[in-house]
Design a protein around this motif. Structure first.
Motif, PDB file in Angstrom:
ATOM      1  N   ARG A  38       0.876  -1.099   0.095  1.00  0.00           N
ATOM      2  CA  ARG A  38      -0.142   0.040   0.124  1.00  0.00           C
ATOM      3  C   ARG A  38       0.999   1.325  -0.053  1.00  0.00           C
ATOM      4  O   ARG A  38       0.653   2.218  -0.764  1.00  0.00           O
ATOM      5  N   LEU A  39       1.775   1.115   0.653  1.00  0.00           N
ATOM      6  CA  LEU A  39       2.723   2.224   0.769  1.00  0.00           C
ATOM      7  C   LEU A  39       3.386   2.516  -0.516  1.00  0.00           C
ATOM      8  O   LEU A  39       3.501   3.685  -1.258  1.00  0.00           O
ATOM      9  N   SER A  40       3.414   1.519  -1.416  1.00  0.00           N
ATOM     10  CA  SER A  40       3.937   1.731  -2.839  1.00  0.00           C
ATOM     11  C   SER A  40       3.026   2.090  -3.730  1.00  0.00           C
ATOM     12  O   SER A  40       3.347   2.287  -5.229  1.00  0.00           O
ATOM     13  N   ALA A  41       1.673   1.891  -3.753  1.00  0.00           N
ATOM     14  CA  ALA A  41       0.696   2.124  -4.630  1.00  0.00           C
ATOM     15  C   ALA A  41       1.022   3.608  -5.373  1.00  0.00           C
ATOM     16  O   ALA A  41       0.793   3.556  -6.508  1.00  0.00           O
ATOM     17  N   THR A  92       2.230   6.002 -10.947  1.00  0.00           N
ATOM     18  CA  THR A  92       2.947   6.949 -11.769  1.00  0.00           C
ATOM     19  C   THR A  92       3.571   6.179 -13.188  1.00  0.00           C
ATOM     20  O   THR A  92       3.963   7.084 -14.093  1.00  0.00           O
ATOM     21  N   LEU A  93       3.701   5.029 -13.136  1.00  0.00           N
ATOM     22  CA  LEU A  93       4.203   4.232 -14.232  1.00  0.00           C
ATOM     23  C   LEU A  93       3.504   4.057 -15.327  1.00  0.00           C
ATOM     24  O   LEU A  93       2.066   3.889 -15.262  1.00  0.00           O
ATOM     25  N   PHE A 113      -0.166  -9.054  -8.574  1.00  0.00           N
ATOM     26  CA  PHE A 113      -1.481  -9.389  -8.181  1.00  0.00           C
ATOM     27  C   PHE A 113      -2.070  -7.946  -7.576  1.00  0.00           C
ATOM     28  O   PHE A 113      -3.182  -7.338  -7.913  1.00  0.00           O
ATOM     29  N   PHE A 114      -1.363  -7.492  -6.531  1.00  0.00           N
ATOM     30  CA  PHE A 114      -1.623  -6.047  -6.186  1.00  0.00           C
ATOM     31  C   PHE A 114      -1.682  -5.114  -7.117  1.00  0.00           C
ATOM     32  O   PHE A 114      -2.680  -4.322  -7.231  1.00  0.00           O
ATOM     33  N   VAL A 115      -0.463  -4.984  -7.848  1.00  0.00           N
ATOM     34  CA  VAL A 115      -0.669  -3.955  -8.891  1.00  0.00           C
ATOM     35  C   VAL A 115      -1.807  -4.052  -9.989  1.00  0.00           C
ATOM     36  O   VAL A 115      -2.488  -3.149 -10.512  1.00  0.00           O
ATOM     37  N   LEU A 116      -2.259  -5.614 -10.418  1.00  0.00           N
ATOM     38  CA  LEU A 116      -3.180  -5.424 -11.228  1.00  0.00           C
ATOM     39  C   LEU A 116      -4.585  -5.086 -10.503  1.00  0.00           C
ATOM     40  O   LEU A 116      -5.424  -4.423 -11.206  1.00  0.00           O
TER      41      LEU A 116
END
Length: 405
Positions: A128-131, A136-137, A172-175
């Protein structure tokens, strides 16, 4: 059966609460299968089938309900109170439980080496911290897949933070971050549901055929290809192959999750409790060697009985009374620990105060899946939660599991 308060019902999405409850039942059932699946090809096949998709499903939903996370002070406070604090509480609780049950006072406390199913809470905190970064990508999902593939061929990644799992489940999180409401609506189409029936019919057959030949370490995603004694290139291949299987099975599962309110909808709100508590019962089988002491548990009738007992037990753990009793641990009020943030005078931030829309309604923020309550962050209460698993994600034991247990 169990009726939530009117104001809570109006905020929650029945579809995702239903999904979280059904998934946490699968998590608990799979965990009790592990100590009794030796010698039973059918049980191993079912175990493998559940492990192929239950944690990816939780992670996808967690990512979907993290879309509005931007790192605002209020979101960071919920992340600490709803994810970090439950992790610390249950990391200590499981360590004390093992010290007592196994008479092993030397068992060390570790805040960076997750014990059993607590790994998902720590992973969710990192994800979640990386969300904001992933949003931005230009092409976040391919980047996440490459990272997961590289992790699968990198041996001896430090046990700290269970980093191997954090990286291998990352796609899976990024998806989930990339999904929109209309994607879940597509799953409700008649053609998709018909295809889901075919998948549900074929998946157990395929799992039964490959069960003796596939190592469960691939499904745990907590080790590299070299540590599984295969060639390095098998890691990226398995990442893509198992990822594809997970997506197909998750889509089939979600296609048949009821979108209306049912008797178990309210239990989805307490799935974090079911996720975090059922591990104590599962570990009792291991610590007190109950399967060895009662061989009937490893018979077909015993496996059926354990399955029913696990489903009933985790259901009771998800009920509102249990959720209220554990609120101090999974949804603590920590206003005293944070500075008051003065109002900026600007209008509300887009998406603030509510989570992304589900297929039928909108839900308050909080993690999705077993591990976190509604106040935890920009997602609904979780796994859905679960070792979520073990959501759910880590297994209860065995030589192929390298996490602390």
């Amino acid at each position: 059966m169990f009726q939530p308060r009117h104001e809570e019902r109006s905020q929650r999405d029945a579809y995702f609460d239903n999904a979280k409850y059904l998934a946490i039942v699968l998590v608990a059932v799979a965990h009790v299968w592990e100590p009794v699946m030796a010698g039973s090809r059918a049980t191993r096949a079912l175990y493998m089938l559940v492990y192929a998709f239950h944690m990816p499903a939780f992670v996808i939903i967690s990512g979907y309900f993290s879309r509005s996370f931007t790192g605002r002070p209020d979101q960071l406070r919920r992340l600490v109170s709803g994810v970090a604090v439950p992790y610390l509480v249950f990391e200590v609780a499981y360590t004390l439980y093992r010290r007592w049950a196994e008479d092993a006072p030397q068992t060390a406390f570790s805040l960076t080496d997750p014990f059993y199913l607590t790994w998902f809470l720590l992973a969710l905190f990192v994800w979640r911290l990386s969300a904001p970064l992933w949003r931005t990508l230009r092409h976040p999902l391919p980047v996440a897949v490459v990272i997961a593939a590289l992790a699968s061929l990198t041996p001896r990644i430090a046990a700290d933070l269970d980093l191997q799992r954090v990286l291998q489940f990352l796609p899976f999180f990024v998806l989930g971050l990339c999904l929109r409401e209309e994607h879940f609506r597509l799953l409700r189409r008649r053609a998709v549901r018909a295809a889901a029936v075919v998948v549900a019919a074929l998946a157990p057959v395929v799992a039964y055929a490959v069960a003796p030949h596939v190592r469960m370490g691939w499904f745990y995603r907590n080790t590299s290809a070299q540590e599984l004694d295969v060639q390095w290139w098998a890691g990226p291949v398995a990442t893509l192959a198992l990822g594809g299987c997970a997506l197909v099975l998750t889509a089939a599962f979600l296609a048949w999750v009821p979108a209306r309110r049912t008797w178990f909808t309210v239990l989805g709100a307490g799935s974090v409790c079911g996720y975090l508590l059922h591990g104590f019962a599962v570990k009792a089988l291991q610590y007190w060697r109950l399967v060895e002491a009662h061989e009937v548990l490893a018979t077909p009738a015993g496996r059926v009985g354990l399955t029913a007992a696990a489903a009933v037990t985790v259901t009771l753990m998800c009920t509102p009374p249990v959720r209220r009793a554990l609120r101090w641990a999974v949804e603590p009020r920590l206003e005293w620990a944070f500075r008051r943030v003065p109002p900026t005078g600007a209008g509300p931030v887009a998406g603030e105060g509510r989570a992304p829309a589900g297929p039928r309604a909108r839900e308050t923020e909080g993690p999705a899946g077993p591990p976190a309550p509604a106040s935890a962050g920009a997602a609904p209460s979780a796994p859905a939660c679960v070792d979520a698993g073990s959501a759910g994600g880590a297994s209860a034991g065995g030589a192929e599991v390298v996490s602390r247990s």
